[in-house]
Design a protein around this motif. Structure first.
Motif, PDB file in Angstrom:
ATOM      1  N   UNK A 176       0.809  -1.224   0.000  1.00 32.89           N
ATOM      2  CA  UNK A 176       0.000   0.000   0.000  1.00 32.89           C
ATOM      3  C   UNK A 176       0.839   1.270   0.000  1.00 32.89           C
ATOM      4  N   UNK A 177       2.067   1.207   0.524  1.00 33.96           N
ATOM      5  CA  UNK A 177       2.902   2.410   0.529  1.00 33.96           C
ATOM      6  C   UNK A 177       3.251   2.876  -0.875  1.00 33.96           C
ATOM      7  N   UNK A 207       6.737   1.754   8.298  1.00 30.12           N
ATOM      8  CA  UNK A 207       7.493   1.069   7.248  1.00 30.12           C
ATOM      9  C   UNK A 207       7.723   2.002   6.071  1.00 30.12           C
ATOM     10  N   UNK A 208       6.801   2.934   5.826  1.00 33.27           N
ATOM     11  CA  UNK A 208       7.008   3.908   4.754  1.00 33.27           C
ATOM     12  C   UNK A 208       8.243   4.757   5.035  1.00 33.27           C
ATOM     13  N   UNK A 260       5.932  11.631   4.348  1.00 37.65           N
ATOM     14  CA  UNK A 260       5.107  10.674   5.086  1.00 37.65           C
ATOM     15  C   UNK A 260       3.627  11.015   4.942  1.00 37.65           C
ATOM     16  N   UNK A 261       3.290  12.285   5.143  1.00 36.56           N
ATOM     17  CA  UNK A 261       1.884  12.694   5.035  1.00 36.56           C
ATOM     18  C   UNK A 261       1.335  12.411   3.641  1.00 36.56           C
ATOM     19  N   UNK A 262       2.131  12.700   2.633  1.00 36.33           N
ATOM     20  CA  UNK A 262       1.705  12.452   1.246  1.00 36.33           C
ATOM     21  C   UNK A 262       1.466  10.963   1.011  1.00 36.33           C
ATOM     22  N   UNK A 263       2.358  10.120   1.532  1.00 36.40           N
ATOM     23  CA  UNK A 263       2.193   8.670   1.381  1.00 36.40           C
ATOM     24  C   UNK A 263       0.918   8.200   2.071  1.00 36.40           C
ATOM     25  N   UNK A 264       0.647   8.696   3.294  1.00 31.26           N
ATOM     26  CA  UNK A 264      -0.543   8.264   4.033  1.00 31.26           C
ATOM     27  C   UNK A 264      -1.830   8.706   3.343  1.00 31.26           C
ATOM     28  N   UNK A 265      -1.827   9.895   2.770  1.00 32.36           N
ATOM     29  CA  UNK A 265      -3.008  10.352   2.012  1.00 32.36           C
ATOM     30  C   UNK A 265      -3.194   9.479   0.776  1.00 32.36           C
TER      31      UNK A 265
END
Length: 445
Positions: free
Chosen positions: A116-117, A374-375, A399-404
């Motif tokens: 998913x990352x 893990x990201x 990190x924020x961009x990856x989570x969105x």
């Protein structure tokens, strides 16, 4: 012709007694039913069967000498589950509850999380039944050196990249890396993540899982007409994930009113002082009931009372697997909970998940919502490869961009199969599809 149900039964027979692994596979299969209807070749070709079988399972003895000169023995484990999209990647857990089947289910979950990352990382998990609690630094160092003396044969920055998990923080990673470097006689900094800043660690790694959890939950709330600001939050656990989820939630205007440990829970309706809790837990390695020495109006309620009995708008289970069953789910519903963000691995039983989704609770599943750690580990690997160090702000923004992006992947995968707002199913589908496509293109391996 094979069906999902018949394959599930075969997997249970092949993996007898592995209840956590059965639970994890069962949840995924329930989500994949519409996918298999659309793409029956994933089942008919045997791809799904291979997807559920780890590529390699390693178990070894770990002998070490305690401070009294006594020989001690533990078991070490590493399950390398999937390398379809990158080198195996996943944490090491040191805790007396660790055994092979626990590591196996965690590695299976890690396959989806890492997929998913969107980053090129496969999935693995490892650890030992060694308990760092009550051990001296010298004993922990000797154990870590013995553990790595075997593990080093199976890892490498293009093979398998372990990180920390429960019981494995920067201290343990440092001892593990020191022994790896000593044996290999080279500074291969990308072989472990969660390292100290002085020798290749990334800023934000310590905060990443907790921060990432809140970034995902915040995006989910806003997309469904809510805001984080002003919400009351209850958190189970008081480790790294819980502490930094608390910190980021308060930064976004929420009020964390409860947090638990293995003995009970801390409650302060005015909101917990996260800076004090971090000093107690990370600096002093203390227990959260020490908080009462500074805030007399707070209360500490001992078990069997449960943190989920505290009224909250948002619940963040950040402790252990299966901590929210039907009883706890009903408590949360009765107390007005509108959203749950899973910070621990598989903290909610399948029955509780079904009830919560049926009642309209927004549920951010662990394999998506706690992928921030893990990201950021993968971002640490990138910095190591390029011999660069990025600023806190740069890594945090990435990190924020990856989570969105993870939230949107789960959202749109669910929508594609008529499962609107079912982020559990969406995360399973999106995570599966990327790995399955890679497996399909690489042949039967």
């Amino acid at each position: 012709m094979a069906t999902l149900q018949s394959l599930l039964e075969d997997i249970k027979k092949r993996n007898k007694g592995e209840s956590e692994f059965h639970q994890a596979v069962e949840e995924v299969f329930a989500s994949l039913e519409p996918v298999i209807e659309k793409y029956p070749e994933y089942l008919e070709s045997g791809l799904l069967e291979r997807f559920c079988e780890p590529e390699r399972q390693i178990m070894f003895r770990v002998p070490w000498i305690d401070d009294k000169g006594q020989a001690r023995l533990n078991r070490g484990f590493r399950v390398q589950f999937s390398s379809a999209i990158g080198p195996y990647k996943g944490g090491l857990r040191f805790h007396p509850s660790v055994y092979l089947e626990i590591i196996k289910f965690l590695a299976f979950e890690q396959t989806f999380k890492n997929s998913l990352t969107g980053l090129p990382i496969g999935a693995g998990k490892g650890g030992s039944d060694f308990d760092p609690k009550g051990k001296s630094d010298s004993e922990i160092m000797k154990f870590c050196q013995s553990f790595m003396t075997e593990l080093y044969r199976h890892i490498g920055d293009s093979v398998d990249v372990p990180a920390g998990d429960i019981g494995v923080g920067s201290r343990e990673i440092g001892y593990l890396y020191g022994q790896y470097k000593r044996i290999r006689n080279e500074f291969e900094s990308g072989v472990l993540t969660g390292k100290g800043i002085a020798y290749g660690g990334s800023l934000v790694r310590k905060e990443a899982t907790g921060y990432g959890l809140i970034y995902f939950v915040d995006e989910m709330l806003r997309d469904n007409g809510h805001v984080m600001e002003g919400k009351r939050i209850a958190i189970s656990g008081s480790g790294n994930v819980a502490l930094y989820a608390c910190a980021k939630a308060q930064e976004l205007g929420a009020k964390v009113v409860a947090m638990s440990d293995s003995n009970g829970y801390l409650h302060d309706e005015n909101g917990l002082d996260i800076n004090l809790l971090i000093r107690i837990k990370e600096v002093g390695r203390g227990r959260i009931n020490e908080y009462l020495e500074f805030y007399k109006n707070a209360t500490y309620v001992e078990k069997p009372e449960d943190v989920w009995s505290v009224p909250c708008d948002i619940a963040l289970p950040c402790a252990v697997q299966n901590e929210i069953g039907l009883r706890e789910a009903q408590m949360l519903l009765d107390n007005g909970c509108i959203a749950i963000g899973e910070g621990a691995n598989m903290p909610t039983t399948n029955e509780a998940i079904s009830l919560l989704i049926e009642k309209g609770v927004l549920l951010a599943p662990a394999k998506a919502a706690n992928a921030g750690g893990v990201a950021t580990s993968a971002l640490e690997m990138s910095q190591n490869d390029m011999r660069l160090k990025w600023s806190f702000e740069k890594v945090d923004n990435m990190l924020k961009e990856i989570m969105v992006d993870i939230y949107n992947s789960a959202k749109f995968a669910a929508l594609e199969y008529g499962l609107d707002k079912n982020y559990v199913a969406g995360a399973n589908i999106a995570g599966f599809m990327r790995v399955a496509q890679a497996m399909k293109e690489q042949g039967v391996v």
